[in-house]
Design a protein around this motif. Structure first.
Motif, PDB file in Angstrom:
ATOM      1  N   GLN A 184       0.638  -1.307   0.314  1.00 56.30           N
ATOM      2  CA  GLN A 184      -0.089  -0.413   0.506  1.00 56.30           C
ATOM      3  C   GLN A 184       0.872   1.382  -0.331  1.00 56.30           C
ATOM      4  N   LEU A 185       2.334   1.092  -0.507  1.00 56.98           N
ATOM      5  CA  LEU A 185       2.724   2.119  -0.461  1.00 56.98           C
ATOM      6  C   LEU A 185       3.240   2.753  -0.577  1.00 56.98           C
ATOM      7  N   ALA A 186       3.251   0.986  -2.224  1.00 56.77           N
ATOM      8  CA  ALA A 186       3.987   2.199  -3.974  1.00 56.77           C
ATOM      9  C   ALA A 186       3.465   2.654  -4.801  1.00 56.77           C
ATOM     10  N   ALA A 187       3.961   3.324  -5.105  1.00 58.44           N
ATOM     11  CA  ALA A 187       3.073   4.821  -5.880  1.00 58.44           C
ATOM     12  C   ALA A 187       2.237   5.381  -4.603  1.00 58.44           C
ATOM     13  N   LYS A 188       2.435   5.968  -4.285  1.00 55.69           N
ATOM     14  CA  LYS A 188       2.375   7.201  -3.009  1.00 55.69           C
ATOM     15  C   LYS A 188       3.428   7.596  -2.507  1.00 55.69           C
ATOM     16  N   LYS A 189       2.596   9.233  -2.133  1.00 58.87           N
ATOM     17  CA  LYS A 189       4.201   9.896  -1.413  1.00 58.87           C
ATOM     18  C   LYS A 189       4.085   9.199   0.160  1.00 58.87           C
ATOM     19  N   ILE A 190       5.535   9.158   0.164  1.00 55.69           N
ATOM     20  CA  ILE A 190       5.060   8.556   2.197  1.00 55.69           C
ATOM     21  C   ILE A 190       5.033   9.805   2.927  1.00 55.69           C
ATOM     22  N   THR A 191       4.084   9.504   4.080  1.00 60.07           N
ATOM     23  CA  THR A 191       4.369  10.623   4.585  1.00 60.07           C
ATOM     24  C   THR A 191       4.822  10.014   6.369  1.00 60.07           C
ATOM     25  N   ARG A 192       4.105  10.994   7.522  1.00 58.20           N
ATOM     26  CA  ARG A 192       4.100  10.206   8.022  1.00 58.20           C
ATOM     27  C   ARG A 192       2.970   9.400   9.042  1.00 58.20           C
ATOM     28  N   ASP A 193       1.990   9.978   8.380  1.00 58.48           N
ATOM     29  CA  ASP A 193       0.448   9.647   8.590  1.00 58.48           C
ATOM     30  C   ASP A 193       0.792   8.582   8.071  1.00 58.48           C
ATOM     31  N   LEU A 194       0.911   7.712   6.985  1.00 61.93           N
ATOM     32  CA  LEU A 194       0.919   6.809   6.616  1.00 61.93           C
ATOM     33  C   LEU A 194       1.512   5.481   6.905  1.00 61.93           C
ATOM     34  N   LEU A 195       2.823   6.202   7.342  1.00 59.38           N
ATOM     35  CA  LEU A 195       3.673   4.756   7.769  1.00 59.38           C
ATOM     36  C   LEU A 195       3.503   4.130   9.083  1.00 59.38           C
ATOM     37  N   LEU A 196       3.147   5.895   9.341  1.00 55.43           N
ATOM     38  CA  LEU A 196       2.489   5.084  11.635  1.00 55.43           C
ATOM     39  C   LEU A 196       0.813   4.356  11.327  1.00 55.43           C
ATOM     40  N   LYS A 197       0.380   4.532   9.616  1.00 57.28           N
ATOM     41  CA  LYS A 197      -0.801   3.761   9.377  1.00 57.28           C
ATOM     42  C   LYS A 197      -0.402   2.705   9.436  1.00 57.28           C
ATOM     43  N   VAL A 198       0.426   2.056   8.250  1.00 58.76           N
ATOM     44  CA  VAL A 198       1.490   0.941   8.038  1.00 58.76           C
ATOM     45  C   VAL A 198       1.535   0.115   9.903  1.00 58.76           C
ATOM     46  N   SER A 199       2.621   0.320  10.468  1.00 56.66           N
ATOM     47  CA  SER A 199       2.955   0.468  11.921  1.00 56.66           C
ATOM     48  C   SER A 199       2.036  -0.351  12.536  1.00 56.66           C
TER      49      SER A 199
END
Length: 414
Positions: free
Chosen positions: A330-345
């Motif tokens: 769900q991270l590919a073809a996305k702008k990586i942000t703090r919120d997105l990483l916290l969601k994955v975590s």
């Protein structure tokens, strides 16, 4: 993770990048609770190898396919904005730089032709500024001519490395297919031997000749050219080359994964070092900043960012949506942000728990800081290792989809 392991990782990072940068600049910023400066210094530390310049000189006669090779190496279509102009009527009159679109520290230079009044053979390298180039690629679409030999002789005098590329091989193979006794392997072997013998006859010792089609980099000798460069370049230059290489084989994807894995240990060292600073909340802030940078690097390196996927779609003819369909992360073809990483975590429950434990342990007397370091290192490693494995697998699937290949039974190495 124990305190000993955290300190070992930290020491390894120390040895590789220097005590002064890590212990003085980064730690001083952390102790002063200057979060923006700390993050900036850590990023500077981690970007040191990313910014190593690599300058590749491309030369050859007009119409030999220099521009198409430059564009293909950079993962670009000839029609893309910023692509090197193609066509046999253009003549390069001066050094023209073409930075890689994702890694601008890697630059391919289109050099003017040798042997003209303005660029005589005996003055050529001096006039084009040979000292800034790491190596030369000499391209011809037929046989290598007198001017190519003269240039090689001058390069040898300057003790620079050079490689011969016989271009437009796809055209020659198609022409040879009309013969009744056609054998692709024999045809390629004969073409390579003819080039080598011609160069040896002109006095070039042990010439390295690579057969290539800029429209089909996964075929012929492009992988062999990369392997040769990987052996002969200095170590810091090899990393710059690998990052910029198009994903034209499973081997290259694996090499990128291994390089990212080595870098992951350094990230863990920094994570553990930050956790040792007794400032509540600081470690998580810095860890997330580190991971945003690392994951962004993985996505660009594997060609899974939006721009790279669209370029691949244009070049391969496979619809962009079809390439996206084989991607699971769900991270590919996305702008990586703090919120997105916290969601994955948060979806990886163990990593989320370790983040909480890291902060709780900080308040335990004596053993609290070592425990926090261990949890910080473990969280960083588990999360980034999971993401790296998934993105590497996605890169393989996108590569196979673009080339119309069946899923490879060969697995990426863990």
């Amino acid at each position: 993770m124990t305190e000993r392991l955290a300190l070992l990782l930290w020491t390894n990072a120390d040895n590789q990048f220097g005590n002064r940068v890590i212990k003085e600049e980064i730690k001083e910023a952390l102790l002063k609770n200057d979060k923006p400066l700390a993050i900036a210094k850590i990023e500077e530390f981690l970007n040191k190898e990313k910014n190593t310049p690599l300058n590749i000189a491309i030369t050859g006669e007009t119409g030999a396919g220099k521009s198409t090779f430059i564009n293909a190496f950079r993962g670009m279509d000839n029609r893309d904005e910023g692509a090197a102009p193609t066509g046999v009527t253009e003549t390069t009159l001066e050094n023209t730089p073409y930075p890689h679109p994702m890694y601008p520290n890697v630059t391919l230079w289109d050099l003017p032709g040798i042997g003209t009044t303005k660029f005589p053979a005996d003055k050529y390298l001096e006039l084009v500024g040979f000292e800034k180039f790491d190596f030369f690629i000499i391209i011809s679409d037929t046989r290598f001519r007198e001017n190519d030999v003269k240039l090689t002789q001058e390069i040898q005098k300057m003790k620079k490395r050079f490689y011969f590329v016989r271009s437009k091989i796809d055209n020659d193979v198609r022409a040879a297919e009309r013969k009744k006794d056609f054998s692709k392997e024999k045809t390629l072997t004969k073409m390579r031997e003819n080039c080598v013998q011609g160069l040896r006859g002109s006095g070039i010792q042990s010439p390295q000749v690579f057969l290539m089609s800029s429209f089909e980099l996964h075929l012929y000798d492009f992988s062999q050219l990369y392997e040769t460069l990987d052996r002969e370049l200095p170590e810091h230059k090899r990393h710059a080359l690998l990052r910029a290489m198009p994903n034209i084989s499973l081997e290259i994807i694996n090499k990128k994964k291994k390089a990212f894995k080595r870098r992951l240990y350094l990230l863990c060292a920094v994570s553990g070092g930050v956790a040792a600073v007794p400032l509540p909340g600081l470690s998580i802030v810095v860890d997330i900043a580190l991971m945003v940078g690392a994951v962004t690097d993985y996505i660009c390196g594997f060609g899974l960012d939006i721009k790279s996927l669209k370029r691949l779609s244009a070049i391969s003819g496979v619809p962009y949506t079809d390439l996206l369909a084989v991607i699971t992360s769900q991270l590919a073809a996305k702008k990586i942000t703090r919120d997105l990483l916290l969601k994955v975590s948060a979806q990886l429950a163990v990593s989320a728990v370790f983040m909480v434990l890291e902060e709780v342990c900080r308040f335990i007397p004596i053993i609290g800081i070592p425990l926090s370091m261990g949890f910080s290192i473990t969280t960083t490693y588990r999360l980034l290792n999971f993401i790296l494995n998934q993105l590497a697998e996605d890169a393989q699937k996108v590569y196979e989809k673009a080339l119309g290949l069946k899923a490879s039974p060969q697995k990426l190495k863990k």
